[in-house]
Design an enzyme around this catalytic site. Sequence first.
Site, PDB file in Angstrom:
ATOM      1  N   GLU A   1       0.832  -1.204   0.000  1.00 29.60           N
ATOM      2  CA  GLU A   1       0.000   0.000   0.000  1.00 29.60           C
ATOM      3  C   GLU A   1       0.871   1.261   0.000  1.00 29.60           C
ATOM      4  O   GLU A   1       1.783   1.393   0.812  1.00 29.60           O
ATOM      5  CB  GLU A   1      -0.904  -0.019   1.231  1.00 29.60           C
ATOM      6  CG  GLU A   1      -1.841   1.168   1.349  1.00 29.60           C
ATOM      7  CD  GLU A   1      -2.695   1.110   2.610  1.00 29.60           C
ATOM      8  OE1 GLU A   1      -3.629   1.925   2.734  1.00 29.60           O
ATOM      9  OE2 GLU A   1      -2.429   0.241   3.474  1.00 29.60           O
TER      10      GLU A   1
ATOM     11  N   LYS B   1      -9.991   2.497  -1.342  1.00 25.76           N
ATOM     12  CA  LYS B   1     -10.059   1.827  -0.037  1.00 25.76           C
ATOM     13  C   LYS B   1     -11.325   2.222   0.717  1.00 25.76           C
ATOM     14  O   LYS B   1     -11.570   3.401   0.981  1.00 25.76           O
ATOM     15  CB  LYS B   1      -8.817   2.192   0.766  1.00 25.76           C
ATOM     16  CG  LYS B   1      -8.677   1.468   2.086  1.00 25.76           C
ATOM     17  CD  LYS B   1      -7.345   1.847   2.736  1.00 25.76           C
ATOM     18  CE  LYS B   1      -7.096   1.069   4.022  1.00 25.76           C
ATOM     19  NZ  LYS B   1      -5.772   1.421   4.604  1.00 25.76           N
TER      20      LYS B   1
ATOM     21  N   CYS C   1      -5.475  -3.383   2.359  1.00 26.02           N
ATOM     22  CA  CYS C   1      -5.110  -3.462   3.768  1.00 26.02           C
ATOM     23  C   CYS C   1      -6.291  -3.776   4.681  1.00 26.02           C
ATOM     24  O   CYS C   1      -6.753  -4.908   4.743  1.00 26.02           O
ATOM     25  CB  CYS C   1      -4.404  -2.166   4.174  1.00 26.02           C
ATOM     26  SG  CYS C   1      -3.495  -2.296   5.741  1.00 26.02           S
TER      27      CYS C   1
END
Length: 265
Positions: free
Chosen positions: A42, A107, A141
């Site tokens: 990331e 995200k 993540c």
Amino acid sequence: MPVLAALQATGRVDALEENLRRIDGAAERAAGQGAQLLVTPELFATGYAPERVAESDGPGIRAELSSIARRHGIAVVGSTVDATAHGRYISASLFDHRGAELTRYRKAHLFGAEEQSVFLPGSDVPELVPLLGLTVSLGICYDIEFPEYARSTAQRGADLLLIPTAVPATGDVGNRPANATYNADRISTLLVPARSLENGVYIAYANHTAPDFTGMSCITSPYGTFLGLAGQGDDLLIAEVERAEVLRAREINTYLTCRRPDLYA
């Protein structure tokens, strides 16, 4: 049989050119070992420091990632800042071996106050993309720590989840007792394989290295087993994947077909 790679390394803040060179080198090494897809951590190109990199040049970095993919003939997943008129997002892009951006995902689950102070959460589900005979999807993540993310993506048809990540080595949390430490490595050793097992999917999870991050990048099978598990230092995991194993795993572990959504609402 498709072969994928996951890079574990730490991108340094204020070292964009160096970080891009490291991605380039990893792509060259991965392709040399037969990999057709490389997943990177990331915000690797900028370094993971949300407040410091929120204004970074997303389009410019994505152009460089596209060039790397094209130069080495390997698909690349890279994470960048995606800016719009409404705000900024942490994103991940999948480039094919010709450098075409097949999909970009924002995200959805922002981790911690720093991310939340400078980025907006994405509000769209990740697209499903055909690649290497599989149906692949992106996450970033913290997303993979939510069962709903992986389950909904698998229900829509994903075989392989590609997860750039940056898990900080945070140690103890708040005022919990000394024996109740936050063991972030359990994300790699417990949650990621569980997501693979309960949904019958491969997962490639690419993290930064210790001491600031937890390392332990992994590639997991649809049976919940490790095809590759890194330590805390630099690494390049390589693993073969096959859609037939996804189908076989789901015949053995019938979680998707036996679930009762009518009871959960």
